[in-house]
Design an enzyme around this catalytic site. Structure first.
Site, short mmCIF file in Angstrom:
data_model
loop_
_atom_site.label_atom_id
_atom_site.label_comp_id
_atom_site.label_asym_id
_atom_site.label_seq_id
_atom_site.Cartn_x
_atom_site.Cartn_y
_atom_site.Cartn_z
N ALA A 1 3.55 26.38 34.08
CA ALA A 1 4.56 26.85 33.60
C ALA A 1 4.77 28.12 34.07
O ALA A 1 5.85 28.77 34.22
CB ALA A 1 4.66 26.88 31.84
N TYR A 2 3.55 29.21 34.08
CA TYR A 2 3.88 30.52 34.58
C TYR A 2 4.28 30.46 35.89
O TYR A 2 5.08 31.55 36.36
CB TYR A 2 2.34 30.99 34.56
CG TYR A 2 2.42 32.65 34.43
CD1 TYR A 2 3.22 33.46 33.83
CD2 TYR A 2 1.71 33.22 35.47
CE1 TYR A 2 3.30 34.74 33.69
CE2 TYR A 2 1.81 34.65 35.64
CZ TYR A 2 2.76 35.52 34.91
OH TYR A 2 2.56 36.73 35.03
N ALA A 3 3.73 29.48 37.08
CA ALA A 3 4.10 29.69 38.22
C ALA A 3 5.86 29.17 38.43
O ALA A 3 6.21 29.71 39.00
CB ALA A 3 3.29 28.52 39.02
N ALA B 1 7.92 30.12 36.40
CA ALA B 1 8.68 31.42 35.95
C ALA B 1 8.62 32.27 37.09
O ALA B 1 9.54 32.92 37.36
CB ALA B 1 7.95 32.21 34.70
N LYS B 2 7.15 32.50 37.69
CA LYS B 2 7.18 33.65 38.73
C LYS B 2 8.23 33.01 39.94
O LYS B 2 8.71 33.70 40.66
CB LYS B 2 5.80 33.49 39.26
CG LYS B 2 4.86 34.24 37.98
CD LYS B 2 5.48 35.30 37.24
CE LYS B 2 5.91 36.39 38.00
NZ LYS B 2 6.53 37.47 37.30
#
Length: 222
Positions: free
Chosen positions: A149-151, A153-154
């Site tokens: 999920a964080y990837a 977003a980035k």
């Protein structure tokens, strides 16, 4: 500089201060860490000050920049911002099969929503010929199973940077990203940030720099 109390953000702040920049050290709660960076910069002959603010909502970003502009005006006589270093917060990943909607929202808010509104608000005071530099602590490439999920977003932030690079080219503002990847070498990240903030990088925009040493991708400015 957002989230500059430690890691890559601290390294970048130290390098920019050493080059003569007045650096605003932002923190979201760890005031001691931010004060330590300010103290270290001062001991090295540089100038810095700390600002605290949560970045979870639109209103928080507005208040942060109001405080920043007031501080800059007091110190320099002008509220113009020359360099924005948009450093990512430290966010713990969660395995994709275990992520709840609430955890997903938290990761996306930290990884994409906050940087989006920080850049948007910064454009009011960012001087022509200025620099926007994003630092991502989360790897976009599939090397960390808990960072899905964080990837995502980035990856959105890198896309945002490329589009802003085109939109802001008429003002001479460059927009680039630095991806530390799996390295913990903050010094290397600081070196790349200092380069992108300098005159020699004025012809580079829309690029992603891998601080692990991978090739650079981007387009010429203008």
């Amino acid at each position: 500089m957002t989230h500059a109390g430690g890691g890559a953000g601290r390294a970048a702040a130290m390098r920019l201060a050493a080059a003569g920049a007045l650096v605003a050290i932002h923190h979201t709660g760890d005031e001691q860490a931010a004060d330590d960076v300010v103290r270290a910069i001062g001991e090295g002959g540089g100038c810095a000050f700390a600002l605290g603010a949560e970045l979870g909502g639109y209103g928080n970003v507005q208040r942060l920049f109001a405080d920043l502009e007031a501080e800059l005006t007091d110190r320099t006589g002008r509220a113009d911002l020359d360099i924005l270093v948009n450093s990512a917060d430290d966010v713990d990943g969660v395995a994709p099969e275990h992520a709840t909607p609430e955890e997903f929202d938290r990761l996306v808010a930290a990884g994409a929503k906050a940087p989006y509104f920080v850049i948007q608000r910064a454009l009011r005071s960012l001087a022509d010929g200025g620099r926007v530099i994003n630092i991502s602590r989360g790897a976009v490439e599939p090397v960390e199973p808990k960072a899905v999920a964080y990837a995502m977003a980035k990856g959105a932030v890198e896309t945002l940077a490329r589009h802003y690079a085109v939109a802001l080219a008429p003002r001479g503002i460059t927009v680039n990203s630095v991806a530390p990847g799996t390295t913990d070498d903050g010094e290397r990240v600081g070196t790349v940030v200092a380069f992108l903030a300098g005159d020699d990088a004025g012809g580079i925009t829309g690029a992603v720099f891998d601080a692990d040493g991978s090739p650079v991708h981007g387009r010429p400015a203008g």
